[in-house]
Design a protein around this motif. Structure first.
Motif, mmCIF file in Angstrom:
data_model
loop_
_atom_site.group_PDB
_atom_site.id
_atom_site.type_symbol
_atom_site.label_atom_id
_atom_site.label_comp_id
_atom_site.label_asym_id
_atom_site.label_seq_id
_atom_site.Cartn_x
_atom_site.Cartn_y
_atom_site.Cartn_z
ATOM 1 N N ILE A 1 50.211 93.380 -8.718
ATOM 2 C CA ILE A 1 51.455 92.515 -8.286
ATOM 3 C C ILE A 1 51.561 92.068 -7.034
ATOM 4 O O ILE A 1 52.525 91.359 -6.854
ATOM 5 N N ILE A 2 50.766 92.672 -6.275
ATOM 6 C CA ILE A 2 50.612 92.149 -4.824
ATOM 7 C C ILE A 2 50.371 90.765 -4.505
ATOM 8 O O ILE A 2 50.584 90.142 -3.675
ATOM 9 N N LYS A 3 49.574 90.280 -5.768
ATOM 10 C CA LYS A 3 49.421 88.656 -5.388
ATOM 11 C C LYS A 3 50.696 87.771 -5.550
ATOM 12 O O LYS A 3 50.457 86.808 -5.060
ATOM 13 N N CYS A 4 51.905 88.379 -5.948
ATOM 14 C CA CYS A 4 52.839 87.601 -6.057
ATOM 15 C C CYS A 4 53.705 87.580 -4.644
ATOM 16 O O CYS A 4 54.451 86.502 -4.751
ATOM 17 N N PHE B 1 55.498 95.274 5.929
ATOM 18 C CA PHE B 1 55.557 93.805 5.734
ATOM 19 C C PHE B 1 56.856 93.534 4.745
ATOM 20 O O PHE B 1 57.661 92.755 5.031
ATOM 21 N N MET B 2 57.003 94.082 3.779
ATOM 22 C CA MET B 2 58.065 93.834 2.816
ATOM 23 C C MET B 2 59.450 93.972 3.814
ATOM 24 O O MET B 2 60.483 93.336 3.458
ATOM 25 N N ILE C 1 55.728 101.455 -3.652
ATOM 26 C CA ILE C 1 54.645 102.298 -3.363
ATOM 27 C C ILE C 1 54.082 102.636 -4.910
ATOM 28 O O ILE C 1 52.760 102.496 -5.197
ATOM 29 N N LYS C 2 54.877 103.169 -5.642
ATOM 30 C CA LYS C 2 54.582 103.530 -6.952
ATOM 31 C C LYS C 2 54.077 102.250 -7.922
ATOM 32 O O LYS C 2 53.063 102.432 -8.551
ATOM 33 N N LEU C 3 54.817 101.118 -7.596
ATOM 34 C CA LEU C 3 54.327 100.073 -8.377
ATOM 35 C C LEU C 3 53.001 99.523 -7.821
ATOM 36 O O LEU C 3 52.234 99.051 -8.869
ATOM 37 N N ILE C 4 52.750 99.567 -6.668
ATOM 38 C CA ILE C 4 51.635 98.884 -6.359
ATOM 39 C C ILE C 4 50.263 99.880 -6.522
ATOM 40 O O ILE C 4 49.087 99.563 -6.696
ATOM 41 N N LYS C 5 50.802 101.306 -6.641
ATOM 42 C CA LYS C 5 49.535 102.221 -7.161
ATOM 43 C C LYS C 5 49.486 101.832 -8.692
ATOM 44 O O LYS C 5 48.124 101.887 -9.105
ATOM 45 N N LYS D 1 42.129 103.240 1.902
ATOM 46 C CA LYS D 1 42.748 103.556 3.053
ATOM 47 C C LYS D 1 44.478 103.701 2.611
ATOM 48 O O LYS D 1 45.056 102.868 2.304
ATOM 49 N N THR D 2 44.959 105.018 2.412
ATOM 50 C CA THR D 2 46.182 105.151 2.188
ATOM 51 C C THR D 2 47.134 104.565 3.047
ATOM 52 O O THR D 2 48.352 104.380 2.812
ATOM 53 N N MET D 3 46.495 104.316 4.388
ATOM 54 C CA MET D 3 47.513 103.650 5.406
ATOM 55 C C MET D 3 48.088 102.317 4.830
ATOM 56 O O MET D 3 48.925 101.997 5.444
ATOM 57 N N ASP D 4 47.305 101.717 4.225
ATOM 58 C CA ASP D 4 47.748 100.384 3.892
ATOM 59 C C ASP D 4 49.049 100.328 3.099
ATOM 60 O O ASP D 4 49.784 99.343 3.087
ATOM 61 N N TYR D 5 49.451 101.360 2.466
ATOM 62 C CA TYR D 5 50.559 101.360 1.811
ATOM 63 C C TYR D 5 51.905 101.307 2.585
ATOM 64 O O TYR D 5 52.709 100.544 2.595
ATOM 65 N N ASP D 6 51.717 101.994 3.817
ATOM 66 C CA ASP D 6 52.825 101.825 4.703
ATOM 67 C C ASP D 6 52.737 100.709 5.224
ATOM 68 O O ASP D 6 53.768 100.156 5.773
#
Length: 294
Positions: free
Chosen positions: A66-69, A114-115, A57-61, A104-109
């Protein structure tokens, strides 16, 4: 020209025409990996993590790009992936996450879920891989092998084109690639309605050669394996050969090869028997273009 013997002609067909670049296109692979090298190195920080969900979560914030990978880690070339289970379904977007997580902070979860459920967290935190650049290089190699069919389809065209050039023909001057019937008719003012069903069918030929007295329309193919397509090809080219016989200044030529024809040799022989201008690779090597295309 003396009539060829079909059995002898067929005996010269090849097993393969694969060149050294057919199996894997490493240049393309390295280029694809290089485009996301920085992002993969950032994701490498998750390898062996003891708190992988929070660190992810810290990384994608901090580095939402990086999410495209993520899709390529699953050997998928998509920007969106839909998944569902007993908890319902969700469409994951890997090209617009930055906008999503800001709104939408819920997307983090959801992305953590998914991961976790796809096994990617397990891949990273348990050192199943040591470097994502090496891993993705392997994934890209596997995906590129699926491109062999497309590369194989061009091998015969490339081979024939080399012999056309060796015979002295010049591209876009007296030989042309991928010309439609309508283009041929317009360029040289020739009536090809016999082979276009009165203009209702628009066929494209692989090559067209123009000499002072003739237009040669050429189809090429190579079949290393059998299948119903071979019988269909032989029948359709037989029809085309018959329909074009009475067109002055026009000759249909078929250059084919490959031991896949052994499973459909009866249909091929029917076309061979009525078609004067049908050739294989050995005949190309023996100079048939210089001999016939005048």
């Amino acid at each position: 020209m003396e009539k060829k013997n079909f059995t002898e002609w067929l005996s010269n067909f090849r097993n393969s025409i694969s060149d050294y670049k057919y199996y894997i296109n490493f240049e393309k692979i390295y280029d694809n990996v290089d485009k996301i090298k920085v992002e993969l190195n950032i994701l490498n920080s998750l390898i062996g993590s003891k708190d992988i969900e929070n660190e992810f979560i810290k990384l994608i914030k901090n580095y939402p790009e990086i999410i495209k990978c993520i899709p390529i880690l699953l050997a998928v070339r998509l920007n969106e992936i839909y998944c569902q289970d007993d908890n319902g379904g969700f469409l994951y977007k890997f090209n617009v996450l930055q906008q999503n997580v800001e709104e939408k902070t819920m997307d983090y979860d959801n992305y953590v879920y998914f991961m976790k459920e796809t096994g990617l967290f397990d891949l990273l935190e348990n050192h199943i891989v040591n470097n994502l650049i090496d891993y993705v290089t392997g994934v890209e190699t596997g995906l590129d092998s699926n491109g062999r069919k497309n590369r194989g389809g061009h091998l015969m065209e490339n081979l024939v084109e080399n012999y056309i050039k060796r015979a002295g023909f010049r591209k876009n001057e007296n030989y042309f690639k991928e010309m439609y019937i309508s283009e041929i008719s317009s360029k040289w003012n020739i009536d090809l309605s016999n082979i276009s069903n009165k203009g209702k069918m628009e066929k494209r030929f692989d090559f067209v050669l123009k000499t002072s007295s003739m237009i040669y329309a050429i189809e090429t193919n190579f079949y290393s394996g059998g299948g119903s397509k071979l019988n269909e090809t032989a029948r359709s080219y037989k029809t085309l050969a018959v329909e074009s016989q009475d067109i002055d200044g026009f000759t249909f030529v078929w250059i084919t090869d490959g031991k896949g024809w052994f499973s459909a040799k009866n249909n091929l022989e029917e076309t061979f028997d009525i078609m004067e201008n049908i050739y294989n690779i050995k005949e190309l090597e023996d100079g048939i273009i210089n001999e016939v295309f005048r």
